[in-house]
Design a protein around this motif. Structure first.
Motif, PDB file in Angstrom:
ATOM      1  N   GLU A  57       0.826  -1.206   0.000  1.00 25.79           N
ATOM      2  CA  GLU A  57       0.000   0.000   0.000  1.00 25.79           C
ATOM      3  C   GLU A  57       0.861   1.258   0.000  1.00 25.79           C
ATOM      4  N   ASP A  58       0.208   2.405  -0.181  1.00 28.30           N
ATOM      5  CA  ASP A  58       0.937   3.657  -0.343  1.00 28.30           C
ATOM      6  C   ASP A  58       1.818   3.994   0.849  1.00 28.30           C
ATOM      7  N   ALA A  59       1.337   3.738   2.064  1.00 29.29           N
ATOM      8  CA  ALA A  59       2.139   4.045   3.249  1.00 29.29           C
ATOM      9  C   ALA A  59       3.428   3.233   3.263  1.00 29.29           C
ATOM     10  N   GLU A  60       3.320   1.966   2.866  1.00 29.39           N
ATOM     11  CA  GLU A  60       4.513   1.110   2.807  1.00 29.39           C
ATOM     12  C   GLU A  60       5.430   1.552   1.663  1.00 29.39           C
ATOM     13  N   LYS A  61       4.836   1.920   0.554  1.00 33.81           N
ATOM     14  CA  LYS A  61       5.630   2.409  -0.578  1.00 33.81           C
ATOM     15  C   LYS A  61       6.413   3.653  -0.189  1.00 33.81           C
ATOM     16  N   ASN A  62       5.822   4.490   0.639  1.00 37.30           N
ATOM     17  CA  ASN A  62       6.507   5.702   1.103  1.00 37.30           C
ATOM     18  C   ASN A  62       7.816   5.362   1.810  1.00 37.30           C
ATOM     19  N   LEU A  63       7.776   4.331   2.674  1.00 34.53           N
ATOM     20  CA  LEU A  63       8.988   3.930   3.383  1.00 34.53           C
ATOM     21  C   LEU A  63      10.017   3.317   2.442  1.00 34.53           C
ATOM     22  N   ILE A  64       9.556   2.523   1.493  1.00 34.08           N
ATOM     23  CA  ILE A  64      10.467   1.886   0.545  1.00 34.08           C
ATOM     24  C   ILE A  64      11.199   2.936  -0.285  1.00 34.08           C
ATOM     25  N   ILE A  65      10.473   3.979  -0.692  1.00 32.84           N
ATOM     26  CA  ILE A  65      11.106   5.073  -1.439  1.00 32.84           C
ATOM     27  C   ILE A  65      12.043   5.863  -0.532  1.00 32.84           C
ATOM     28  N   LYS A  66      11.591   6.124   0.677  1.00 30.99           N
ATOM     29  CA  LYS A  66      12.372   6.905   1.636  1.00 30.99           C
ATOM     30  C   LYS A  66      13.723   6.255   1.924  1.00 30.99           C
ATOM     31  N   TYR A  67      13.725   4.931   2.055  1.00 38.06           N
ATOM     32  CA  TYR A  67      14.952   4.222   2.429  1.00 38.06           C
ATOM     33  C   TYR A  67      15.623   3.521   1.248  1.00 38.06           C
ATOM     34  N   ASN A  68      15.038   3.673   0.068  1.00 33.29           N
ATOM     35  CA  ASN A  68      15.640   3.144  -1.160  1.00 33.29           C
ATOM     36  C   ASN A  68      15.916   1.646  -1.053  1.00 33.29           C
ATOM     37  N   ASN A  69      14.912   0.911  -0.613  1.00 35.26           N
ATOM     38  CA  ASN A  69      15.082  -0.531  -0.447  1.00 35.26           C
ATOM     39  C   ASN A  69      15.241  -1.250  -1.782  1.00 35.26           C
ATOM     40  N   LYS A  70      16.086  -2.250  -1.776  1.00 29.21           N
ATOM     41  CA  LYS A  70      16.219  -3.121  -2.939  1.00 29.21           C
ATOM     42  C   LYS A  70      15.028  -4.079  -2.965  1.00 29.21           C
ATOM     43  N   ILE A  71      14.429  -4.228  -4.127  1.00 26.57           N
ATOM     44  CA  ILE A  71      13.340  -5.179  -4.327  1.00 26.57           C
ATOM     45  C   ILE A  71      13.660  -6.022  -5.558  1.00 26.57           C
ATOM     46  N   TYR A  72      13.684  -7.340  -5.364  1.00 27.15           N
ATOM     47  CA  TYR A  72      13.862  -8.261  -6.480  1.00 27.15           C
ATOM     48  C   TYR A  72      12.529  -8.946  -6.738  1.00 27.15           C
ATOM     49  N   SER A  73      11.954  -8.672  -7.876  1.00 31.03           N
ATOM     50  CA  SER A  73      10.637  -9.201  -8.208  1.00 31.03           C
ATOM     51  C   SER A  73      10.741 -10.664  -8.645  1.00 31.03           C
TER      52      SER A  73
END
Length: 319
Positions: A198-214
């Motif tokens: 969700e958007d709130a979680e996406k905010n943190l992922i952008i904020k901390y520049n998390n690596k995501i492997y799909s």
């Protein structure tokens, strides 16, 4: 043979559907399916602990509307933290089989409690990011909050709920497990197979520049290459915890879980990924969560999980 401790946490409390508390029994039954593996659990005869949650409270009215059953989840996580900490300090490797994923709050705290001065990295293999908290969660189910307990960031710029003082107090106690509120830097969380957040979680992922492997990354680049990239991403960390929610797998495998989501990993991909990751000496603990045999008439999910655990144990013994 290395000492591998098995910790079973029988909890439904953080999820939206009951049944995950039966996961470890379903996995044990799956182990009886072959003559070659029917005695697998004998290795854990003296290296197995079970934590039983008060699951009879599942159907009671919520006392804390924005963090359902938090008053019962907190003591379960506290006990889990202590058990995990003791296990990591006494054994070569720790495997946690938990019911719902809220237990991971205790597991992460336990890893940090064992190594308070070391930098912790986390590999989160899941369809969901699970970094909500009572202020931001729309569902208020706590299996979506375990990482939120560990990062010391309540993401208040995305506040959705006005929580009461009692809920806030228990939430603070939960975040302080492991004797520190900052158990992991959010930037030291690497996500795999995440595809529903969700958007709130996406905010943190952008904020901390998390690596995501799909899932597509895993397929295009290959499991082993992705696993080695993850290890490289976390090379600055001293210890690593791997959390594997079975909904990271595709629904054709993971129908026996409460929150399946399309386009996940296949069993052989999940197995190879975990086998490669645990070869890294920094990986001290693996948690597997959210098997729900009540949603699976043929116990397929538990059979897949048993095959994964068996493979992981074999690799740990050889590493």
């Amino acid at each position: 043979m290395k000492k591998i401790k098995l910790i079973e946490v029988s909890s439904d409390l953080g999820g939206k559907k009951p049944g995950a508390s039966l996961s470890m029994d379903a996995v044990r039954i799956a182990s009886y399916s072959s003559a070659k593996t029917k005695d697998f659990y004998t290795r854990f005869e003296n290296l197995r602990t079970r934590i039983n949650a008060p699951n009879d409270t599942f159907h009671l009215n919520y006392k804390h509307s924005f963090a359902k059953r938090i008053e019962h989840i907190y003591p379960v996580c506290k006990q889990t933290s202590n058990e995990v900490s003791d296990s990591i300090l006494q054994n070569d490797f720790t495997i946690v089989i938990s019911g719902d994923h809220s237990t991971a709050a205790g597991t992460i705290a336990g890893v940090k409690q064992a190594y308070p001065e070391k930098r912790l990295g986390i590999v989160w293999i899941d369809a969901h990011t699970d970094v909500h908290n009572p202020y931001t969660s729309e569902s208020s189910n706590m299996h979506g909050m375990p990482l939120g307990t560990a990062i010391n960031d309540n993401n208040l710029e995305c506040k959705y709920n006005d929580i009461d003082s009692e809920t806030a107090e228990i939430w603070e106690k939960l975040t302080e497990l492991g004797n520190t509120k900052s158990k992991v830097n959010m930037s030291d969380v690497v996500y795999v197979a995440v595809r529903d957040y969700e958007d709130a979680e996406k905010n943190l992922i952008i904020k901390y520049n998390n690596k995501i492997y799909s899932t597509n990354d895993v397929r295009q680049e290959g499991v082993e290459k992705i696993a080695n990239k993850i290890i490289k991403d976390l090379e600055h960390c001293d210890i690593v915890y791997v959390s594997f929610d079975v909904d990271s797998m595709d629904p054709n495998v993971s129908s026996g879980t409460g929150t399946p989501f399309e386009n996940g990993l296949f069993e052989y991909e999940a197995k190879k990924l975990l086998k490669t990751l645990v070869c890294c000496d920094k990986v001290k603990c693996l948690e597997i969560s959210e098997v729900n045999p009540l949603l699976d008439t043929e116990n397929k999910m538990a059979i897949a999980v048993f095959n994964i655990i068996k493979s992981v144990c074999r690799v740990v013994d050889l590493s």
